[in-house]
Enzyme design. Structure first.
Site, PDB file in Angstrom:
ATOM      1  N   SER A 234      15.599  21.170 -15.724  1.00 37.20           N
ATOM      2  CA  SER A 234      14.804  22.018 -15.894  1.00 37.20           C
ATOM      3  C   SER A 234      14.992  23.339 -16.545  1.00 37.20           C
ATOM      4  O   SER A 234      16.085  23.896 -16.494  1.00 37.20           O
ATOM      5  CB  SER A 234      14.222  22.355 -14.301  1.00 37.20           C
TER       6      SER A 234
ATOM      7  N   HIS B 213       0.798  -1.367  -0.225  1.00 33.76           N
ATOM      8  CA  HIS B 213       0.067  -0.086  -0.078  1.00 33.76           C
ATOM      9  C   HIS B 213       0.960   1.305  -0.045  1.00 33.76           C
ATOM     10  O   HIS B 213       0.645   2.261   0.510  1.00 33.76           O
ATOM     11  CB  HIS B 213      -0.972   0.077   1.128  1.00 33.76           C
TER      12      HIS B 213
ATOM     13  N   GLU C   9       9.449   8.075 -16.442  1.00 30.21           N
ATOM     14  CA  GLU C   9       8.169   8.854 -16.750  1.00 30.21           C
ATOM     15  C   GLU C   9       7.608   8.856 -18.026  1.00 30.21           C
ATOM     16  O   GLU C   9       6.625   8.235 -18.223  1.00 30.21           O
ATOM     17  CB  GLU C   9       8.162  10.402 -16.183  1.00 30.21           C
TER      18      GLU C   9
ATOM     19  N   LYS D 192      17.505  20.713 -10.873  1.00 29.39           N
ATOM     20  CA  LYS D 192      16.622  19.508 -11.017  1.00 29.39           C
ATOM     21  C   LYS D 192      17.340  18.410 -11.630  1.00 29.39           C
ATOM     22  O   LYS D 192      18.102  18.627 -12.422  1.00 29.39           O
ATOM     23  CB  LYS D 192      15.345  19.917 -11.720  1.00 29.39           C
TER      24      LYS D 192
END
Length: 488
Positions: free
Chosen positions: A267, A146, A280, A273
């Protein structure tokens, strides 16, 4: 935007061009069979094979221009032969054959190569995961259910778990290969032919494992496309899970993994970043592969038995999925091979949030002969009181005191069970998290991968041998030998 003509709308040459070499190989095998069966003459065969060789040379040199008015590559190649050799020769190539079986020959031969390429990438990814398993069999980290702390595991357990998952994907796709690699050539439009063709011979020349016999079934069958896409969709779903793990584990909050600088992006505004964009995008592309499968299933669901032009449209989804899935597996394999595991951070998190609570309950069952449900309730109460006092299992004297309040006397020396690494190593049941068990499973999984590698090598060898046989026969005929005097 200019309106499309009918020929524009029906044109499939752009997707078909991927199969042009397979089409030429299929034509060679068909022509050799026709001559061997005395359906065409030796002179016919020599002319046809000579021009097929020229077509292949021109294609590889970028000189073979596809004409969309010819609709597809099959007619483009036949047109090339007919224009070069004349209709008295080139016009005989399509004897005892239809585009219905011809397109399946090309699609199956192209697909089997792509399946083997994909299997190679899948095996490589599993090997990288098992390298991680071997290196980090004792590197403790939190396991999750979970998305909450559950019990301590190791990075080796995590990596070998994905390898175990992906090996099932390899098995599925390997089994699908057997249904791809059957010979449709000779089914013709839907009913076979009255010519004395030899389908076993073309199977041998094209590297097929068997003849797909039933002509009506052959020409309307695209379930092999749906099956391969289903295998790829399941695998892509599993890849997406691994990608998602990497996204989470590389966050500042988790901080257990650092991706190599070549596998992160920056970024446009935030200089600090390190975005896991590859992972992704893999998650995002998973839906694309699902869509490819649904596209093919939707095309197939309402077609009457026999060929319909709808089936032309299954190639695009299949070929695009091959590109997406293979590149996704390659990317993840590279990411796993170069990522860094932050062992200190993983160990810090592994014992947090009462991850060893189950181990404490098991201790009470084992050492205090307490029924498990009572042990579960006892430990749950201890955890609740520790949370209220904002303490954790690291406060072992408090843990012992809270247990004593419930009538359970334990020594603080027994509290070693609350160490995450000790808890991980204690789980030595088959399939458990102990270092020895992880190493045993990793070795077993590596052996399975070796078996799949050997199967892959054997399948490639058979294809290469068939191609070599066809090419050697072709050269011999062009040089003046009689096909009827050659051993096949």
């Amino acid at each position: 935007m200019a309106k499309k003509t009918v020929s524009d709308y029906l044109d499939s040459t752009e997707i078909d061009r991927l199969m042009l070499e397979e089409d030429i190989w299929g034509n060679k095998a068909h022509a050799i069979m026709l001559a061997r069966q005395k359906i065409i003459s030796s002179d016919d065969l020599r002319q046809i094979l000579s021009w097929l060789e020229k077509a292949l040379e021109d294609y590889r040199a970028g000189k073979f221009k596809l004409d969309k008015d010819a609709e597809d590559i099959h007619m483009n190649v036949e047109k090339y032969i007919t224009c070069g050799a004349g209709i008295e020769y080139g016009g005989k190539l399509h004897t005892a054959r239809s585009r219905n079986d011809q397109v399946l020959v090309d699609t199956k031969m192209y697909s089997r190569e792509r399946v083997l390429d994909l299997l190679e990438s899948m095996i490589s990814l599993c090997q990288e995961l098992l390298k991680t398993a071997g290196k980090h069999a004792a590197t403790v980290m939190p396991g999750y259910t979970h998305t909450q702390h559950a019990q301590p595991i190791s990075f080796g357990f995590w990596g070998s778990g994905y390898a175990s998952m992906f090996i099932r994907d390899i098995e599925r796709l390997g089994e699908a290969y057997a249904r791809i690699n059957t010979n449709p050539l000779g089914a013709c439009a839907l009913s076979g032919t009255s010519f004395p063709i030899d389908r076993e011979m073309t199977s041998q020349l094209l590297g097929f494992d068997a003849v797909h016999e039933h002509a009506l079934d052959v020409t309307s069958s695209r379930d092999f496309v749906a099956e391969v896409l289903s295998c790829m969709a399941i695998f892509m779903s599993n890849l997406s899970r691994l990608a998602n793990d990497l996204v989470l584990l590389t966050t500042h909050e988790f901080g257990m993994v650092s991706l190599h600088k070549s596998h992160v992006t920056g970024s446009s505004i935030m200089p600090q970043k390190r975005n896991p964009d590859i992972a992704e995008v893999i998650r995002g592309k998973t839906g694309e592969v699902y869509g490819n499968l649904i596209h093919v299933l939707t095309i197939s669901k309402g077609i009457p038995h026999g060929y319909s032009r709808d089936l032309q449209e299954v190639k695009g989804p299949l070929f695009r999925a091959f590109d997406t899935v293979e590149s996704s597996a390659d990317m993840l394999g590279q990411m796993i091979s170069k990522m860094t595991v932050n062992e200190e951070r993983a160990a810090e998190l592994a014992g947090g949030d009462f991850a060893c609570a189950t181990e404490l309950a098991d201790f009470l069952v084992r050492e205090k002969k307490m029924p498990f449900r009572k042990a579960h309730a006892t430990v749950k109460k201890v955890v609740g009181e520790l949370i209220e006092s904002k303490k954790g299992f690291e406060c072992i004297e408090d843990v012992a005191g809270l247990l004593k309040k419930q009538g359970v006397n334990v020594s603080i020396y027994d509290m070693g069970i609350l160490d995450a690494k000790n808890a991980m190593d204690a789980h030595n049941s088959v399939g458990g998290t102990s270092k020895d068990e992880v190493c045993r499973m990793a070795a077993l999984l590596s052996a399975k991968l070796s078996d799949h590698e050997q199967l892959l090598v054997g399948r490639r060898r058979k294809i290469d041998s068939a191609r070599g046989l066809t090419d050697s026969l072709c050269r011999a005929v062009i040089e003046g030998e009689s096909i009827n005097e050659m051993a096949i």
